[in-house]
Design an enzyme around this catalytic site. Sequence first.
Site, PDB file in Angstrom:
ATOM      1  N   PHE A  13       0.833  -1.201   0.000  1.00  0.00           N
ATOM      2  CA  PHE A  13       0.000   0.000   0.000  1.00  0.00           C
ATOM      3  C   PHE A  13       0.871   1.257   0.000  1.00  0.00           C
ATOM      4  CE2 PHE A  13      -2.887  -3.084   2.150  1.00  0.00           C
ATOM      5  CZ  PHE A  13      -3.849  -3.121   1.153  1.00  0.00           C
ATOM      6  N   CYS A  14       1.984   1.189   0.713  1.00  0.00           N
ATOM      7  CA  CYS A  14       2.864   2.356   0.813  1.00  0.00           C
ATOM      8  C   CYS A  14       4.304   1.872   0.865  1.00  0.00           C
ATOM      9  CB  CYS A  14       2.536   3.162   2.064  1.00  0.00           C
ATOM     10  SG  CYS A  14       3.454   4.699   2.225  1.00  0.00           S
ATOM     11  N   PRO A  15       5.151   2.186  -0.091  1.00  0.00           N
ATOM     12  CA  PRO A  15       4.958   3.244  -1.091  1.00  0.00           C
ATOM     13  C   PRO A  15       4.127   2.847  -2.312  1.00  0.00           C
ATOM     14  CG  PRO A  15       7.142   2.302  -1.326  1.00  0.00           C
ATOM     15  CD  PRO A  15       6.531   1.647  -0.123  1.00  0.00           C
TER      16      PRO A  15
ATOM     17  N   ILE B 293       7.572  -1.506   1.376  1.00  0.00           N
ATOM     18  CA  ILE B 293       6.831  -1.006   2.537  1.00  0.00           C
ATOM     19  C   ILE B 293       7.475   0.304   2.971  1.00  0.00           C
ATOM     20  CG2 ILE B 293       8.272  -2.165   4.256  1.00  0.00           C
ATOM     21  CD1 ILE B 293       5.706  -2.932   5.735  1.00  0.00           C
ATOM     22  N   SER B 294       6.742   1.101   3.752  1.00  0.00           N
ATOM     23  CA  SER B 294       7.241   2.410   4.171  1.00  0.00           C
ATOM     24  C   SER B 294       8.592   2.301   4.862  1.00  0.00           C
ATOM     25  CB  SER B 294       6.259   3.043   5.157  1.00  0.00           C
ATOM     26  OG  SER B 294       4.960   3.051   4.636  1.00  0.00           O
TER      27      SER B 294
END
Lengths: 76, 378
Positions: A13-15, B293-294
């Site tokens: 989902f992120c990034p 992922i972040s």
Amino acid sequence: MSDIKRVDARNSFCPGPLMELIAAMKLAEIGDQLEVLSTDKGSANDIPEWINKVGHEIVECREEDGVYYIHVRKTK
Amino acid sequence: MKKIVIVGGGTGGTILANNLARRLSAELRSGEVRVTVLSASDKHMYQPGLLYVAFGRMSSQELYQDQASLLEPGIVFHVDPVKTFNLDNKQVETESGVSHDYDYLVICTGSRPNPESVPGLAEHANHVYTVEAAEKTLTALQQFEGGRVAIVTGVPHKCPMVPLELTFMMHDYFKDRGILDKVEFFYTYPIGRLHSLENVAKWAQTEFDRLGILYETLFNVKQVDGKNKQVHSEEGGVVDYDLLITVPPHNGMPVILENALGGGGWIPTNPNTLQMEGHENVFVLGDTTNIPISKAGSTAHYEAEALGENLAALVKLGTMVRTYDGKVFCFIEAGKDRATYASFDYQHPPQPQPPTQMIHWFKLAYNKLYWNSVRGLL
């Protein structure tokens, strides 16, 4: 397929898949081929939109069992 | 004796070491296990505080504590960063020439801002990813008397909420200075919406439209023309600026590249077990992974908790007992006195709620509570 760099962005989902591709493109050489794997159906639209806007090449875009495989070539 | 070597003393490495010290306290006391942390610094920095330094709301001195004071008794700590990884021999060698054998190795060396990778960006843009840069940004904000503020974001970058937080906080900062009517904000973002997270992007767009913040998406900074005060994008866009703020592109640490552990300094890592690909006794945490992922302290925190449980189980039972589920929790400052948050994992996208003052105060409290968090007490 061994010379195609795979960018596995499933469940990201992120990034997210497009950001992952942009990062991978920065590390790639001109002519390199990359294949993004995404479970986000929006990737089927937003990745080709970015590729076309920058001027890279879409080689193939397909969907299998809920996973989008977007195969691109870096051209510049 | 089982030897666990942790390379890196940031958020992930420190939480993991303390987690292991508690789970394996008896084994540490009896000498059955040794946990060693190798770090580049004797100081530990609370990196999210840099955002507040740029607005004069925290001092740089508040960001640091002695690393040794954060570690549980029994943990071996050396300020002696690793220079060479000999993974085939289960050994690392430090810059001082000391070799450390290991049964389990954890690599969590983090990432670094690299504005120099974009022509003109380091010279002409301000950012908040080092103390020096954050203090320079504070000066630039204080001296700004009006004009266009452009925000450009590189890929990849650490802490994905910063582009929005900087924009909202600058809005309120200039409002408080009474010059908001002389300031125009122009926010750019690399993908086709205002933030990676779709729901956060929708919320941000509503806020930007309400506040009159202009934006352009699919904008990847290619170069900065400081003479003409223009930013050029890979996509062919051009944005004028009077004050340029950037969230710079990041790389992994040079030691990862020098040891050929991963392109860009990012180590190929299994997203569930956190094992380095091809090395079942080597694990990777935080920014250092190539997991999609972040790159954020929160990610490192949740990963460290999962890995602590697994390493303790490997020592005691010879098997791992859980997987990392992609859990991330990020605060989002929505101005000087309001905040919201995004909580998500591999399977569940975030559902950000309207910003409130209470969440903002909780974020400010967390800025202090971090020191308990990194000790593993929170």
